[in-house]
Scaffold this active site. Structure first.
Site, PDB file in Angstrom:
ATOM      1  N   GLY A 240       0.822  -1.206   0.000  1.00  0.00           N
ATOM      2  CA  GLY A 240       0.000   0.000   0.000  1.00  0.00           C
ATOM      3  C   GLY A 240       0.857   1.257   0.000  1.00  0.00           C
ATOM      4  O   GLY A 240       0.542   2.241  -0.684  1.00  0.00           O
TER       5      GLY A 240
ATOM      6  N   CYS B  98       3.171   1.832  13.275  1.00  0.00           N
ATOM      7  CA  CYS B  98       4.561   2.233  13.041  1.00  0.00           C
ATOM      8  C   CYS B  98       5.112   3.092  14.165  1.00  0.00           C
ATOM      9  O   CYS B  98       6.245   3.523  14.103  1.00  0.00           O
ATOM     10  CB  CYS B  98       4.671   3.006  11.732  1.00  0.00           C
ATOM     11  SG  CYS B  98       3.501   2.509  10.493  1.00  0.00           S
TER      12      CYS B  98
ATOM     13  N   GLN C 178      -7.138   1.019   4.177  1.00  0.00           N
ATOM     14  CA  GLN C 178      -7.905   0.587   5.342  1.00  0.00           C
ATOM     15  C   GLN C 178      -9.382   0.348   4.967  1.00  0.00           C
ATOM     16  O   GLN C 178     -10.038  -0.520   5.526  1.00  0.00           O
ATOM     17  CB  GLN C 178      -7.802   1.668   6.413  1.00  0.00           C
ATOM     18  CG  GLN C 178      -7.982   1.231   7.831  1.00  0.00           C
ATOM     19  CD  GLN C 178      -6.998   0.178   8.319  1.00  0.00           C
ATOM     20  OE1 GLN C 178      -7.418  -0.897   8.715  1.00  0.00           O
ATOM     21  NE2 GLN C 178      -5.715   0.465   8.277  1.00  0.00           N
TER      22      GLN C 178
ATOM     23  N   HIS D  94      -2.612  -6.898   2.799  1.00  0.00           N
ATOM     24  CA  HIS D  94      -2.642  -7.508   4.134  1.00  0.00           C
ATOM     25  C   HIS D  94      -3.652  -6.875   5.078  1.00  0.00           C
ATOM     26  O   HIS D  94      -3.789  -7.302   6.221  1.00  0.00           O
ATOM     27  CB  HIS D  94      -1.240  -7.523   4.749  1.00  0.00           C
ATOM     28  CG  HIS D  94      -0.717  -6.198   5.213  1.00  0.00           C
ATOM     29  ND1 HIS D  94      -0.688  -5.852   6.532  1.00  0.00           N
ATOM     30  CD2 HIS D  94      -0.187  -5.149   4.540  1.00  0.00           C
ATOM     31  CE1 HIS D  94      -0.149  -4.647   6.661  1.00  0.00           C
ATOM     32  NE2 HIS D  94       0.159  -4.192   5.457  1.00  0.00           N
TER      33      HIS D  94
ATOM     34  N   THR E  96       9.834  -8.098 -12.090  1.00  0.00           N
ATOM     35  CA  THR E  96       9.127  -9.350 -12.363  1.00  0.00           C
ATOM     36  C   THR E  96       7.943  -9.486 -11.414  1.00  0.00           C
ATOM     37  O   THR E  96       8.072  -9.261 -10.213  1.00  0.00           O
ATOM     38  CB  THR E  96      10.097 -10.544 -12.187  1.00  0.00           C
ATOM     39  OG1 THR E  96      11.169 -10.370 -13.114  1.00  0.00           O
ATOM     40  CG2 THR E  96       9.407 -11.869 -12.435  1.00  0.00           C
TER      41      THR E  96
ATOM     42  N   ASN F 132      -6.814   4.920   9.444  1.00  0.00           N
ATOM     43  CA  ASN F 132      -6.336   3.742  10.167  1.00  0.00           C
ATOM     44  C   ASN F 132      -6.302   3.932  11.681  1.00  0.00           C
ATOM     45  O   ASN F 132      -6.527   3.012  12.434  1.00  0.00           O
ATOM     46  CB  ASN F 132      -4.946   3.328   9.675  1.00  0.00           C
ATOM     47  CG  ASN F 132      -3.993   4.495   9.573  1.00  0.00           C
ATOM     48  OD1 ASN F 132      -4.287   5.498   8.911  1.00  0.00           O
ATOM     49  ND2 ASN F 132      -2.856   4.407  10.218  1.00  0.00           N
TER      50      ASN F 132
HETATM   51  C1  LIG Z   1      -1.434  -0.047   6.296  1.00  0.00           C
HETATM   52  C2  LIG Z   1      -1.722   1.220   5.606  1.00  0.00           C
HETATM   53  C3  LIG Z   1      -0.877   1.701   4.591  1.00  0.00           C
HETATM   54  C4  LIG Z   1       0.403   1.009   4.210  1.00  0.00           C
HETATM   55  O1  LIG Z   1       0.168  -0.205   3.565  1.00  0.00           O
HETATM   56  P1  LIG Z   1       1.355  -1.286   3.489  1.00  0.00           P
HETATM   57  O2  LIG Z   1       0.845  -2.332   2.559  1.00  0.00           O
HETATM   58  O3  LIG Z   1       1.541  -1.798   4.894  1.00  0.00           O
HETATM   59  O4  LIG Z   1       2.545  -0.584   2.981  1.00  0.00           O
HETATM   60  C5  LIG Z   1      -1.222   2.873   3.965  1.00  0.00           C
HETATM   61  N1  LIG Z   1      -2.339   3.544   4.296  1.00  0.00           N
HETATM   62  C6  LIG Z   1      -3.180   3.112   5.253  1.00  0.00           C
HETATM   63  C7  LIG Z   1      -4.415   3.888   5.546  1.00  0.00           C
HETATM   64  C8  LIG Z   1      -2.905   1.934   5.941  1.00  0.00           C
HETATM   65  O5  LIG Z   1      -3.738   1.513   6.896  1.00  0.00           O
END
Ligand SMILES: *Cc1c(COP(=O)(O)O)cnc(C)c1O
Length: 382
Positions: free
Chosen positions: A69, A324, A178, A200, A236, A150
């Site tokens: 993301g 984080c 999110q 994820h 790739t 988030n």
């Molecule tokens: C988790 C998250 C991201 C980052 O996504 P990743 O796949 O962990 O890099 C970005 N924006 C929001 C709102 C998120 O919750």
């Protein structure tokens, strides 16, 4: 351990894992190869792209697979700003954004001099139509506003905001990383030009994401090399993860109603109970316009990190907001942006529910929390 941190990450759905497995060994080909093994892998990527496009209601060549993301957010912001660097320049976003957006915006300003304006948010952390209207000027390139937050769960009025952007000929990006687990991500209903997703957060694997890029939107390529992803993002293809991402998104869309029905009543129960039983507690984020699995609070005179450690010792995995920020003694910028003082902002707690959450988990959590908050408060006062 009772897991109450689904906004940080989710376990991979067994059905998703089953779809991914053949592409690690049996069908391990490189989609760029001419031979049959390569073609099989290419067909899997094509099929995944169509599956994603079906959920987003877009063309399959508007879907760009990325490594996460965060990378999708980076590609949207850097790609759009760099592609327009000779014409217009302002970038609008909010302090409530995920760091993948806010820090990228700050870096673009520092490094390339694109002027950055922070959009006002209201006391629920929402970017309103008025705040966007106030900020746009005829020299704006891009506005980036997240779909759902988030840390505090607030859902922004994306289709209204995108309409304002369109009327002012501004590109509009939304971070839907999110949101995609629970909300409709049809890009035409939303009216967005760019939209980020991450696997994820909806029971797909970590390390894979996607950016929706509306046809005709100019972006500077992100990784150069082989011509993968319509020459926007070389490398790739991560075939098993792309296959898993698409299946997880498909399941999230088809099972949306059931998934909401599972978590929302438990979420409401948590919010009601915490506010009633814990003195000096406040809900953060919007009381109604919020993700159905998301409850977030602040407690006055509590060290949020200490509370998390105590919860962990008691068998509960929760978060202070952003995954984080552990070990950071400064209050979250998101909570601060809502206007809370330091003595409140340091005591933030986020509980996010998901597929394996049960009413018993919630009861057990609600039984433990009040005394832990009280203990953390006593330690804070010493
Ligand atoms: C988790 C998250 C991201 C980052 O996504 P990743 O796949 O962990 O890099 C970005 N924006 C929001 C709102 C998120 O919750």
């Amino acid at each position: 351990m009772i897991y109450l941190d689904y906004a940080a990450t989710t376990p991979v759905d067994e059905r998703v894992l089953a779809k991914m497995m053949p592409y690690f060994r049996d069908s391990f080909g490189n989609p760029s190869s001419i031979h049959r093994l390569g073609q099989k892998a290419e067909a899997a990527v094509d099929e995944a792209r169509e599956k994603v496009a079906a959920v987003l209601g877009c063309r399959s060549d508007e879907v760009i697979f990325t490594s996460c993301g965060s990378e999708a957010d980076n590609l949207a912001l850097r790609g759009a700003m760099m592609a327009h660097k000779d014409s217009t320049k302002w970038l609008l976003t909010a302090k409530t954004e995920h760091h993948a957006v806010s820090k990228t915006a700050i870096q673009l300003e520092k490094e390339y001099g694109f002027p950055l304006e922070w959009l006002d948010v209201n006391e629920h952390g929402m970017v309103t139509v008025e705040s966007l209207k106030k900020a746009v000027c005829n020299n704006t390139t891009l506005a980036s506003v997240m779909y759902a937050n988030n840390e505090i769960g607030t859902i922004n009025p994306i289709s209204d905001l995108a309409q304002i952007a369109k009327a002012n000929h501004i590109l509009f990006h939304t971070d839907a990383v999110q949101a995609a687990a629970y909300l409709d991500v049809n890009v035409n209903k939303l009216g967005v030009d760019l939209m980020s997703l991450g696997g994820h957060k909806f029971y797909g694997p970590k390390g894979v994401g996607a950016l929706y890029v509306r046809k005709g939107t100019k972006l500077m390529p992100h990784l150069t090399g082989g011509g993968q992803e319509f020459s926007l993002r070389a490398g790739t293809h991560n075939v098993p993860y792309i296959v898993g991402f698409a299946e997880a998104l498909h399941l999230a869309a088809t099972e949306r109603v059931e998934r909401i029905a599972h978590v929302q009543p438990m979420r409401d129960h948590i919010i009601g109970s915490v506010l009633e039983t814990i003195p000096d507690s406040k809900l953060t984020g919007h009381p109604e316009q919020r993700l159905p699995n998301h409850a977030s609070f602040i407690f006055k005179d509590v060290d949020g990190n200490l509370l998390l450690q105590m919860l962990d010792a008691a068998g509960f995995a929760c978060s202070s907001g952003s995954a984080c920020k552990t070990g950071n003694p400064e209050p979250s910028e998101v909570i601060t942006a809502l206007g809370h003082s330091r003595e409140w902002a340091l005591g933030s707690l986020r509980i996010t529910l998901g597929a394996d959450t049960t009413a018993e988990h919630v009861e057990s959590f609600l039984k433990s929390l009040p005394s832990l908050v009280e203990k953390a408060r006593l330690i804070n006062h010493r």
